[in-house]
Design a protein around this motif. Sequence first.
Motif, PDB file in Angstrom:
ATOM      1  N   GLU A 250       0.851  -1.201   0.000  1.00 48.41           N
ATOM      2  CA  GLU A 250       0.000   0.000   0.000  1.00 48.41           C
ATOM      3  C   GLU A 250       0.883   1.246   0.000  1.00 48.41           C
ATOM      4  OE1 GLU A 250      -3.535   2.010   2.696  1.00 48.41           O
ATOM      5  OE2 GLU A 250      -3.046  -0.117   2.929  1.00 48.41           O
ATOM      6  N   THR A 251       0.669   2.087  -0.994  1.00 55.66           N
ATOM      7  CA  THR A 251       1.440   3.330  -1.118  1.00 55.66           C
ATOM      8  C   THR A 251       0.489   4.521  -1.127  1.00 55.66           C
ATOM      9  OG1 THR A 251       1.390   3.177  -3.532  1.00 55.66           O
ATOM     10  CG2 THR A 251       3.302   2.238  -2.402  1.00 55.66           C
ATOM     11  N   ALA A 252       0.984   5.644  -0.666  1.00 56.72           N
ATOM     12  CA  ALA A 252       0.186   6.865  -0.606  1.00 56.72           C
ATOM     13  C   ALA A 252       0.641   7.824  -1.707  1.00 56.72           C
ATOM     14  CB  ALA A 252       0.333   7.526   0.757  1.00 56.72           C
ATOM     15  N   LEU A 253      -0.311   8.308  -2.469  1.00 56.44           N
ATOM     16  CA  LEU A 253      -0.034   9.269  -3.537  1.00 56.44           C
ATOM     17  C   LEU A 253      -0.625  10.615  -3.168  1.00 56.44           C
ATOM     18  CD1 LEU A 253      -0.857   7.078  -6.682  1.00 56.44           C
ATOM     19  CD2 LEU A 253       1.392   7.564  -5.697  1.00 56.44           C
ATOM     20  N   ASN A 254       0.151  11.667  -3.374  1.00 55.25           N
ATOM     21  CA  ASN A 254      -0.305  13.020  -3.080  1.00 55.25           C
ATOM     22  C   ASN A 254      -0.819  13.682  -4.352  1.00 55.25           C
ATOM     23  OD1 ASN A 254       0.375  12.981  -0.323  1.00 55.25           O
ATOM     24  ND2 ASN A 254       2.515  13.430  -0.789  1.00 55.25           N
ATOM     25  N   HIS A 255      -2.060  14.113  -4.312  1.00 61.97           N
ATOM     26  CA  HIS A 255      -2.667  14.865  -5.393  1.00 61.97           C
ATOM     27  C   HIS A 255      -3.201  16.190  -4.849  1.00 61.97           C
ATOM     28  CE1 HIS A 255      -2.357  11.043  -7.480  1.00 61.97           C
ATOM     29  NE2 HIS A 255      -2.694  11.644  -8.612  1.00 61.97           N
ATOM     30  N   PHE A 256      -3.529  17.080  -5.764  1.00 65.03           N
ATOM     31  CA  PHE A 256      -3.952  18.420  -5.364  1.00 65.03           C
ATOM     32  C   PHE A 256      -5.160  18.836  -6.191  1.00 65.03           C
ATOM     33  CE2 PHE A 256       0.498  17.896  -4.532  1.00 65.03           C
ATOM     34  CZ  PHE A 256       0.736  18.550  -3.338  1.00 65.03           C
ATOM     35  N   HIS A 257      -6.016  19.638  -5.586  1.00 58.95           N
ATOM     36  CA  HIS A 257      -7.103  20.272  -6.332  1.00 58.95           C
ATOM     37  C   HIS A 257      -6.969  21.781  -6.188  1.00 58.95           C
ATOM     38  CE1 HIS A 257      -9.493  21.228  -2.668  1.00 58.95           C
ATOM     39  NE2 HIS A 257      -9.010  20.068  -2.216  1.00 58.95           N
ATOM     40  N   HIS A 258      -7.764  22.534  -6.915  1.00 62.11           N
ATOM     41  CA  HIS A 258      -7.608  23.990  -6.897  1.00 62.11           C
ATOM     42  C   HIS A 258      -8.583  24.631  -5.914  1.00 62.11           C
ATOM     43  CE1 HIS A 258     -11.356  24.586  -9.126  1.00 62.11           C
ATOM     44  NE2 HIS A 258     -10.960  23.638  -9.971  1.00 62.11           N
ATOM     45  N   GLY A 259      -8.274  25.861  -5.521  1.00 62.17           N
ATOM     46  CA  GLY A 259      -9.110  26.602  -4.582  1.00 62.17           C
ATOM     47  C   GLY A 259      -8.675  28.051  -4.512  1.00 62.17           C
ATOM     48  N   ILE A 260      -9.363  28.811  -3.671  1.00 64.00           N
ATOM     49  CA  ILE A 260      -9.124  30.252  -3.584  1.00 64.00           C
ATOM     50  C   ILE A 260      -7.734  30.578  -3.035  1.00 64.00           C
ATOM     51  CG2 ILE A 260     -10.074  30.484  -1.260  1.00 64.00           C
ATOM     52  CD1 ILE A 260     -10.548  32.941  -4.205  1.00 64.00           C
ATOM     53  N   LYS A 261      -7.153  29.686  -2.228  1.00 59.64           N
ATOM     54  CA  LYS A 261      -5.826  29.933  -1.670  1.00 59.64           C
ATOM     55  C   LYS A 261      -4.733  29.929  -2.733  1.00 59.64           C
ATOM     56  CE  LYS A 261      -6.912  27.924   2.862  1.00 59.64           C
ATOM     57  NZ  LYS A 261      -6.568  26.850   3.823  1.00 59.64           N
ATOM     58  N   ASP A 262      -5.040  29.393  -3.900  1.00 57.51           N
ATOM     59  CA  ASP A 262      -4.035  29.376  -4.981  1.00 57.51           C
ATOM     60  C   ASP A 262      -3.659  30.788  -5.420  1.00 57.51           C
ATOM     61  OD1 ASP A 262      -3.975  26.633  -4.992  1.00 57.51           O
ATOM     62  OD2 ASP A 262      -5.487  26.434  -6.564  1.00 57.51           O
ATOM     63  N   LEU A 263      -4.540  31.758  -5.168  1.00 61.08           N
ATOM     64  CA  LEU A 263      -4.232  33.140  -5.557  1.00 61.08           C
ATOM     65  C   LEU A 263      -2.987  33.646  -4.830  1.00 61.08           C
ATOM     66  CD1 LEU A 263      -7.828  34.692  -5.617  1.00 61.08           C
ATOM     67  CD2 LEU A 263      -6.411  34.035  -7.570  1.00 61.08           C
ATOM     68  N   ALA A 264      -2.825  33.267  -3.558  1.00 61.56           N
ATOM     69  CA  ALA A 264      -1.635  33.686  -2.805  1.00 61.56           C
ATOM     70  C   ALA A 264      -0.382  33.057  -3.392  1.00 61.56           C
ATOM     71  CB  ALA A 264      -1.792  33.301  -1.338  1.00 61.56           C
ATOM     72  N   THR A 265      -0.461  31.778  -3.758  1.00 63.41           N
ATOM     73  CA  THR A 265       0.708  31.092  -4.342  1.00 63.41           C
ATOM     74  C   THR A 265       1.054  31.695  -5.701  1.00 63.41           C
ATOM     75  OG1 THR A 265      -0.167  29.091  -3.294  1.00 63.41           O
ATOM     76  CG2 THR A 265       1.689  28.827  -4.794  1.00 63.41           C
ATOM     77  N   ILE A 266       0.036  32.007  -6.491  1.00 64.16           N
ATOM     78  CA  ILE A 266       0.270  32.621  -7.803  1.00 64.16           C
ATOM     79  C   ILE A 266       0.950  33.972  -7.635  1.00 64.16           C
ATOM     80  CG2 ILE A 266      -0.883  33.624  -9.807  1.00 64.16           C
ATOM     81  CD1 ILE A 266      -3.009  31.416  -9.505  1.00 64.16           C
ATOM     82  N   PHE A 267       0.538  34.742  -6.612  1.00 61.19           N
ATOM     83  CA  PHE A 267       1.150  36.051  -6.370  1.00 61.19           C
ATOM     84  C   PHE A 267       2.640  35.905  -6.052  1.00 61.19           C
ATOM     85  CE2 PHE A 267       2.486  39.259  -3.246  1.00 61.19           C
ATOM     86  CZ  PHE A 267       2.339  40.406  -4.013  1.00 61.19           C
ATOM     87  N   PHE A 268       2.995  34.927  -5.212  1.00 61.18           N
ATOM     88  CA  PHE A 268       4.405  34.760  -4.852  1.00 61.18           C
ATOM     89  C   PHE A 268       5.237  34.389  -6.067  1.00 61.18           C
ATOM     90  CE2 PHE A 268       7.957  32.053  -3.554  1.00 61.18           C
ATOM     91  CZ  PHE A 268       8.619  32.905  -2.685  1.00 61.18           C
ATOM     92  N   TYR A 269       4.744  33.479  -6.891  1.00 61.24           N
ATOM     93  CA  TYR A 269       5.533  33.069  -8.050  1.00 61.24           C
ATOM     94  C   TYR A 269       5.488  34.102  -9.170  1.00 61.24           C
ATOM     95  CZ  TYR A 269       6.500  28.761  -5.706  1.00 61.24           C
ATOM     96  OH  TYR A 269       6.968  27.852  -4.794  1.00 61.24           O
TER      97      TYR A 269
END
Length: 369
Positions: free
Chosen positions: A66-85
């Motif tokens: 059994e292995t764990a895979l990390n996935h992501f979905h989008h949300g309003i907090k992505d605006l802060a990450t977009i601003f930094f990059y």
Amino acid sequence: MGIRKKTNKNPPVMSHEFVIQNHADIVSCVAMVFLLGLMFEVTSKFAVLFITVQYNVTISTNGPEETALNHFHHGIKDLATIFFYMLVAIIMHAIIQEYVLDKINRKKHFSKTKHSKFNESGQLSAFYLFSFGWGTSILLSENFLSNPVSLWEGYPHTLMPFQMKFYYICQMGYWLHALPELYFQKTKKEDIPRQLVYIFLYLVHIAGAYILNLNRLGLVLLVLHYFVELLFHVSRLVYFSNENRQMGFTIWAILFVLGRLLTLSLSVLTVGFGLATAENQGFDLAAGNFNVLFVRITVLAAICLTQAFMMWKFINFQLRRWREHAQAQTLKKKQVPSKSKSKKDKANGVNGVNSHGADSPRARKEKSS
């Protein structure tokens, strides 16, 4: 992009010239504030929103191990990450400009027009090369090219691997950074509308694919488009170094048309047929499902109109090049007969000059006297 003239005079603090000359240092300081925020427990929760990718979902796979895979979905907090990059993109833009493009410009001594176009093509070539390579690696690792059905199968694609989500974050951050760069680079007023149009088109299409969970189709179309655009800007850089090297434009023209046809084909196949025949129909904002007729028609209309607009600009560009080439050939043909005629006139004694004047009767009489 305009030409930045460096002067020895120090402009007043916080004046327009001061901000333009030192914008990379100012933005670097702002980015460092977020990085320093990670060092303190009180501010780390706030700083993480800007630096790291949000909305992590861990999925356990069934199997012998059994292995764990990390996935992501989008949300309003992505605006802060977009601003930094976006801040990171401004810093990288300044580094490429100062340490690469400005040094080449000083050696080549380009005219003002070539200087501006060289800077634009230099910056975009670096970005397109990086984005094309990164996007291709994601397509290969996720097997989207070997399995085209995955572009619409299992829609909505709300969960993304880390590389895909980070790719979209960086893409939106880069094209948002292009807006303040119009001010930092002193872009000419007549060039601003053209720049705003293609920045707007990039942001609408990338954000649209990201929000509507069409991230797989969007990634394929971006990689295809970036490859064609990379070829154009590299060809323009080669042309600036040697104006006789124009073969790259011919190859780009062929691939540009093929790219538009392939973009339309993939879009119609995925949205018009794949999603239209999918079992999961309906509009569910919480589940991220936008598979309804209105949304499909809107997406296809946006893609088709954009491709038509690009083809119209492409045809006008080619017609202008052909006219300029025809005018240059006409001028060359006019110059060749005029040169031969002037040589012939000199030989026949035009403008009061006779090559055989020494043998004329009058000259012989003057000599005898």
